[in-house]
Design a protein around this motif. Structure first.
Motif: not given
Length: 212
Positions: A13-26
Motif C-alpha cells: 500500500f505504501s509503495i502504491y501511494c508513493f506512485n499515486d499521490r492522489n491515493a496518498m491524499n485520499k
C-alpha cells in the motif's frame, strides 16, 4: 503469520501511494475530512501508508523485530492463549494502537484543514510497549544505544511527552507525531495489563531481580 500479513499490506500500500499521490491524499489521516466529510476510514488506512522509503523501512524493521517475536512467543503460545483468541488479541493490539494514537490529534485538528499525518507509528508503539511489559530485560536500541527494554521504554515515553509539551508551548515543529508514539505506547501497556493483569507483577519482579 499475522505480522507478515501486516508487513505485506504496509509495503504494498505504501509503495502504491508513493506512485499515486492522489491515493496518498485520499487515505492519509486528515481530521478535517473525517469530521466534516465523514471519511472515517482514514482512522485506519493512514497506518498502512508512509511518507517516504526511510519512514517505511524504519517502521517495517520495528514491526518485524518486535511484532514477530510477540506474536510467536506470546500471543501464539498455546500455553497462554487459545490459538484463535491469541490471533484476535494480536490484531486488536495492532489496530487498537492505530485508533488510540489518533484520537487526540483528531479532536485537536478536526477543524484544521492543514493538518495531516500518516504511518504505522501508533500501532508499532503499542506492539513495542506490550513487548517491553512482557520482557522488560530484553535489549532494545534507543537512538542506536542498546539498553534494557524497560529503560528504553521510560526514555521513549519521557522524550515523547517532553516533545508533545514543547510543541504546545512553542512554534517549534519537527513534523513528527509524538502524540502517536505516546498514546500508542499507553494503549499497548493498558491492553496487556487488562488482558493479563499478572504481567505487572512479572514486569516488576524481572526488573527487581536485575538489581540483585
Amino acid at each position: 503469520m499475522i505480522t507478515y500479513t501486516f508487513l505485506a499490506i504496509i509495503l504494498i500500500f505504501s509503495i502504491y501511494c508513493f506512485n499515486d499521490r492522489n491515493a496518498m491524499n485520499k487515505y492519509m489521516f486528515h481530521p478535517y475530512s473525517i469530521h466534516h466529510n465523514k471519511e472515517h476510514y482514514r482512522f485506519l488506512t493512514h497506518a498502512f501508508i508512509h511518507g517516504d522509503f526511510m519512514h517505511l523501512a524504519f517502521n517495517c524493521i520495528a514491526l518485524y523485530g518486535f511484532g514477530l517475536g510477540l506474536e510467536e512467543q506470546f500471543f501464539g503460545n498455546p500455553n497462554i492463549f487459545d490459538p484463535r483468541l491469541g490471533k484476535l488479541y494480536y490484531i486488536l493490539l495492532f489496530t487498537g494502537g492505530i485508533y488510540a494514537a489518533s484520537f487526540t490529534e483528531y479532536y485537536r485538528n478536526k477543524d484544521n484543514p492543514d493538518y495531516s499525518s500518516l504511518g504505522a507509528s501508533g500501532a508499532i508503539s503499542s506492539i513495542l510497549f506490550c513487548y517491553i511489559m512482557i520482557s522488560p530485560l530484553s535489549s532494545i536500541s534507543f537512538f542506536f544505544f542498546p539498553m534494557k527494554g524497560w529503560i528504553a521504554g521510560v526514555l521513549l515515553l519521557g522524550v515523547s511527552y517532553f516533545l508533545i509539551r514543547r510543541k504546545k508551548t512553542s512554534t517549534y515543529s519537527d513534523n513528527i507525531s509524538h502524540e502517536s508514539h505516546f498514546w500508542g505506547a499507553i494503549f499497548g501497556i493498558a491492553f496487556i495489563l487488562i488482558l493479563k493483569p499478572k504481567i505487572l507483577l512479572h514486569f516488576i519482579d524481572q526488573i527487581m531481580s536485575s538489581f540483585q
